[in-house]
Design an enzyme around this catalytic site. Structure first.
Site, PDB file in Angstrom:
ATOM      1  N   SER A  27       0.856  -1.187   0.000  1.00 51.10           N
ATOM      2  CA  SER A  27       0.000   0.000   0.000  1.00 51.10           C
ATOM      3  C   SER A  27       0.885   1.227   0.000  1.00 51.10           C
ATOM      4  CB  SER A  27      -0.891   0.006   1.251  1.00 51.10           C
ATOM      5  OG  SER A  27      -1.566   1.246   1.407  1.00 51.10           O
TER       6      SER A  27
ATOM      7  N   TYR B 179      -3.063  -1.257   9.938  1.00 52.11           N
ATOM      8  CA  TYR B 179      -2.903  -1.390   8.492  1.00 52.11           C
ATOM      9  C   TYR B 179      -1.529  -0.906   8.054  1.00 52.11           C
ATOM     10  CZ  TYR B 179      -4.159  -1.146   3.533  1.00 52.11           C
ATOM     11  OH  TYR B 179      -4.213  -1.325   2.175  1.00 52.11           O
TER      12      TYR B 179
END
Length: 253
Positions: free
Chosen positions: A141, A154
């Site tokens: 990401s 995350y």
């Protein structure tokens, strides 16, 4: 990009980026095994892959389980005889800070995003090492490259994926195996829709929030998939250990 005669495994291949990647791999000539927990959606993607003229296999599996990862590899080898490409795409996201993140939610994100990538890679690598070739592409990401607000678990998991990618590239490059990561920004997937719903943000406003990045919009799953398939193919034969941002310039400044 020609992947004729190759076999790819795509985790989390039933929707979003994983689904787009499975379709593009099949279009490039590869047989594709996909994993997921939704048998209905898995069957739909397998049908799409077959409609493109490629071999297809759906394996119901949870990447948090070492046994499921090992079974995925064995079922793929039984069906196709080889694994040339592994796309570690399965992932989950839930907004939280270090204060409000529960231990269970931390474990769910870290175990799926980071540990799952490790477990699938560990299951596939012996076969690739024996053959002396292979390509692993990890879906990280842009928040694995920079921090993000209210995303402590995350960010930790995706930052770990980026560094694990680099470590694996160093370890397995001499064995003919390339390991890279893509780092998408906001992408038009069910994960983003769920995030908007959980924050009570109307979808049109959520989409408009991406106008602040240089390219002024979020990505489509197909745009991320094209980068994944490029890294998986021989067109990227001298690229390993890279973490490529696909974020419309969000991390450029």
């Amino acid at each position: 990009m020609d992947l004729s005669g190759h076999t790819a495994v795509v985790t989390g291949g039933t929707s979003g980026i994983g689904r787009a990647t499975a379709e593009l791999l099949a279009s490039a000539g590869a047989d594709v095994a996909i994993t997921g927990r939704d048998e209905t959606r898995g069957g739909e993607v397998a049908d799409l892959v077959q409609a493109l003229g490629a071999g297809a296999l759906f394996v119901r599996a949870d990447v948090r389980s070492a046994r499921d990862c090992e079974r995925t590899v064995q079922d793929t080898l039984d069906a196709f005889g080889r694994i040339d490409v592994l796309v570690n795409n399965a992932g989950v996201y839930r907004s939280n800070t270090a204060v409000d993140c529960t231990e269970e939610e931390w474990d769910r994100q870290v175990d799926t995003n980071l540990k799952g990538t490790f477990l699938m890679s560990r299951a596939v690598l012996p076969h690739m090492i024996e053959r002396g070739s292979g390509s692993i592409v990890n879906n990280a990401s842009d928040w694995g490259l920079i921090g993000g607000a209210a995303a402590v678990a995350y960010c930790a998991s995706k930052g770990g994926v980026v560094m694990m990618t680099k470590a694996m590239a160093i370890d397995h490059g001499p064995q003919g195996i390339r390991v890279n990561a893509v780092c998408p920004g906001d992408t038009d997937t069910p994960m983003e829709v769920l995030d908007a719903e959980e924050h009570g943000i109307p979808w049109d406003r959520y989409v408009a929030m991406n106008s602040e990045r240089p390219l002024g919009r979020m990505a489509t799953p197909e745009e991320v998939a094209r980068a994944i398939v490029f890294l998986a193919s021989d067109d990227a034969s001298f690229i390993t250990g890279a973490a490529i941002a696909i974020d419309g310039g969000a991390t450029a400044g």
